[in-house]
Design a protein around this motif. Structure first.
Motif, PDB file in Angstrom:
ATOM      1  N   VAL A 126     -12.220  28.174  19.652  1.00 54.34           N
ATOM      2  CA  VAL A 126     -11.332  29.072  18.903  1.00 54.34           C
ATOM      3  C   VAL A 126      -9.925  28.511  18.866  1.00 54.34           C
ATOM      4  N   PHE A 127      -9.466  27.978  20.002  1.00 55.99           N
ATOM      5  CA  PHE A 127      -8.120  27.405  20.031  1.00 55.99           C
ATOM      6  C   PHE A 127      -8.037  26.155  19.152  1.00 55.99           C
ATOM      7  N   LYS A 128      -9.083  25.348  19.121  1.00 56.25           N
ATOM      8  CA  LYS A 128      -9.082  24.146  18.266  1.00 56.25           C
ATOM      9  C   LYS A 128      -8.975  24.529  16.798  1.00 56.25           C
ATOM     10  N   SER A 129      -9.748  25.542  16.424  1.00 51.12           N
ATOM     11  CA  SER A 129      -9.690  25.964  15.015  1.00 51.12           C
ATOM     12  C   SER A 129      -8.319  26.515  14.654  1.00 51.12           C
ATOM     13  N   MET A 130      -7.705  27.227  15.579  1.00 43.64           N
ATOM     14  CA  MET A 130      -6.372  27.755  15.306  1.00 43.64           C
ATOM     15  C   MET A 130      -5.359  26.632  15.172  1.00 43.64           C
ATOM     16  N   LEU A 131      -5.470  25.588  16.007  1.00 41.81           N
ATOM     17  CA  LEU A 131      -4.546  24.454  15.913  1.00 41.81           C
ATOM     18  C   LEU A 131      -4.742  23.694  14.605  1.00 41.81           C
ATOM     19  N   ASN A 132      -6.001  23.554  14.228  1.00 45.14           N
ATOM     20  CA  ASN A 132      -6.249  22.837  12.967  1.00 45.14           C
ATOM     21  C   ASN A 132      -5.661  23.598  11.781  1.00 45.14           C
ATOM     22  N   LYS A 133      -5.778  24.925  11.768  1.00 45.44           N
ATOM     23  CA  LYS A 133      -5.199  25.702  10.675  1.00 45.44           C
ATOM     24  C   LYS A 133      -3.690  25.556  10.647  1.00 45.44           C
ATOM     25  N   ASP A 134      -3.086  25.559  11.825  1.00 44.47           N
ATOM     26  CA  ASP A 134      -1.634  25.419  11.864  1.00 44.47           C
ATOM     27  C   ASP A 134      -1.192  24.046  11.376  1.00 44.47           C
TER      28      ASP A 134
END
Length: 572
Positions: free
Chosen positions: A561-569
């Motif tokens: 979940v944190f990886k996906s959030m970083l990628n979106k940012d």
């Protein structure tokens, strides 16, 4: 409408652009700081520290005893010796921050003085005239005069401190400088401050003795110029030592003495009749203390006496002319040359020319001069009251005690005896009352309220200390320790086997349940924790603990979940 609602705010901002934005930013900063997790975690610690400081302050205030001055006006060297001796003996000694005097707890006052006296301390209390030896040569007259005045004050204070009930004393002398002209010379004055023992007062004779002592020790100091003040701020010296005050005191003493004499006569007369302790008498005398003197002169017109008498008789004779007629022969001789020639029959031939006589008598009128002085201390009226105990009769059958009032015959007899003893005059307005009543055998002493006793105060202090410590321990320290020392197994779920896992569908979570209730349901078997438990958590700390448990249970999923959030940012 939106524009109308927004206009007042814009006007306020335009009218005062400097105050409101700063106030709003300050309030917003305080709210943000209050919402921060670090501040919430530190808030219990701050409250605990504040409550601890308040509790310690209250504890020390309750433990401070009442203090009193042990010795006043001691030299610095003696103060150090006294302090060392008391500290070595375990006495809670302190110094007065205002005067620098040695102070001890009230309960240890007498024991401290006895202990110091056994050690020979203090050696001087205070120096007194010994200070005159320390005057250096070459000192000015003003310095010598001030040192001499200080010495007199200390010596007078030492003498006054020897009086009973006086713990310490201070004397202030106001001695004016000598003037060349006597009319411009001022009279000296003095003030005496005395510190009395707890619950003690000075009598009138003791106050007058202090006034006489000070006035006699200072030249030209009148007794009216000496003021005595106690530690309560009460003026003990008043105008009673003036001529009028002394007269009033003497009159009061005479009246009290006469009333005591009359009362003792009544008691001594009736004691053989009613028995000792069965009578009480009070006499009130109205005495006229007016002094008057009358001088009168009485004249008696009928009574007179001959004081002096004076009689006067004057006779003038003329001698007839005789002899040869002629110029000289018929001229009568001069008066000194007159000689009276007697006739044969002894009658003079001279002729009586004139005769006069006068008589003066002085009489004294009778008068009387008398001076009459009316007697002073004349009794104008007597009011007396006699109270006799009722006769106590014991019933021989039941043993009960009954009282029998005094009979009328006995009452009249006692009235007659008392009236003749103290000189009751009904025509003058005197009154005498004789009655009987029951007496109380046992007199109750002075009762102290239960909340004023020493044990109650000490109990309240100890109870208050226990309550404060209990609030600090149970209300502050224990919750902090329970938050800090949380078991690791309760947070991470370590130590649970696969056999202990349970299905989440079988777990019922009620509204308002705490984290401890959820842990108790999940403890038997390990099971995955859902995000729905965040809604049931009440406090911020409980929600953080649930998130930690979710992260510990599904760490891979959380990492994705944190990886996906970083990628979106990064993509944005």
């Amino acid at each position: 409408m939106a524009e109308m609602a927004a206009s007042p705010t814009s006007n306020m901002k335009n009218n005062d652009p400097g105050i409101l934005p700063q106030a709003g930013s300050l309030v917003s900063q305080l709210r943000e700081m209050k919402e921060q997790p670090a501040f919430r975690r530190a808030l219990p610690t701050i409250l605990a520290a504040a409550v601890t400081v308040i509790g310690l302050f209250a504890y020390f205030v309750m433990q401070q005893p009442s203090r009193t001055t042990l010795f006043a006006s001691l030299p610095e060297s003696e103060k150090s010796r006294v302090l060392d001796a008391l500290k070595n003996s375990g006495v809670d000694v302190a110094l007065d921050p205002t005067t620098g005097d040695v102070m001890v707890p009230t309960d240890d006052y007498h024991s401290s003085r006895i202990m110091l006296a056994a050690q020979g301390l203090p050696t001087v209390v205070p120096a007194g005239y010994d200070n005159l030896d320390s005057i250096q040569m070459g000192s000015s007259r003003s310095v010598e005069a001030m040192r001499l005045k200080q010495t007199q004050e200390m010596e007078l204070a030492r003498s006054i401190a020897e009086i009973d009930n006086v713990l310490s004393a201070r004397v202030h002398l106001a001695i004016p400088e000598k003037e060349v002209f006597i009319r411009q010379e001022s009279q000296p004055t003095a003030s005496v401050f005395v510190q009395l023992a707890k619950g003690r007062v000075l009598g009138r004779t003791q106050v007058e003795a202090i006034i006489h002592l000070v006035s006699s020790s200072v030249p030209k100091l009148a007794k009216e110029d000496v003021s005595v003040i106690d530690h309560n701020g009460s003026l003990l010296s008043n105008s009673s030592h003036t001529k009028t005050g002394i007269m009033n005191n003497s009159e009061l003493e005479h009246r009290v003495r006469m009333e005591d004499i009359y009362r003792s006569r009544i008691i001594s007369l009736l004691t053989p009749i009613v028995g000792p302790g069965n009578i009480n008498a009070q006499v009130n005398l109205d005495i006229d203390f007016t002094r008057s003197e009358i001088t009168e002169e009485i004249v008696d017109p009928e009574g007179n006496a001959l004081r002096s008498e004076q009689n006067t008789n004057d006779l003038t004779r003329e001698r007839p002319a005789k002899g040869i007629p002629g110029a000289v022969a018929n001229t009568p001789p001069q008066e000194p040359q007159l000689t009276l020639e007697q006739t044969e029959v002894g009658v003079s031939n001279d002729t009586l020319r004139s005769s006069s006589s006068s008589e003066v008598k002085n009489y004294e009128v009778s008068r009387t001069v008398s001076s009459t002085m009316k007697p002073s201390h004349r009794i104008q009226k007597i009011n007396a009251a006699v109270l006799i105990r009722d006769e106590v009769i014991i019933d021989p059958e039941t043993g009960a005690k009954t009282t029998l009032p005094m009979s009328e015959e006995m009452q009249l007899k006692i009235e007659k005896l008392v009236g003749d003893t103290i000189g009751i005059d009904v025509n003058r307005g005197d009154s005498l009352t004789v009655s009987s009543s029951t007496f109380i055998d046992t007199l109750e002493g002075v009762r102290t309220n239960w909340y004023e006793t020493g044990w109650f105060r000490s109990t309240v202090n100890q109870f208050g200390m226990i309550v404060i410590l209990g609030i600090i321990v149970l209300g502050i320290i224990r919750p902090l320790l329970s938050r800090i020392l949380v078991p690791a197994s309760a947070v991470t779920g370590v130590g649970m086997s696969d056999e202990d896992e349970i299905d989440l569908d079988t777990v019922e979570v009620g509204a308002g349940e705490s984290l401890e209730d959820i842990k108790a349901k999940l403890k038997p078997k390990k099971q995955a924790i859902s995000a729905e438990m965040l809604d049931t958590a009440n406090t911020y700390d409980d929600k953080v603990a649930v998130i930690r448990m979710i992260v510990a249970d599904e760490s891979d999923r959380v990492a994705n979940v944190f990886k996906s959030m970083l990628n979106k940012d990064m993509a944005s």
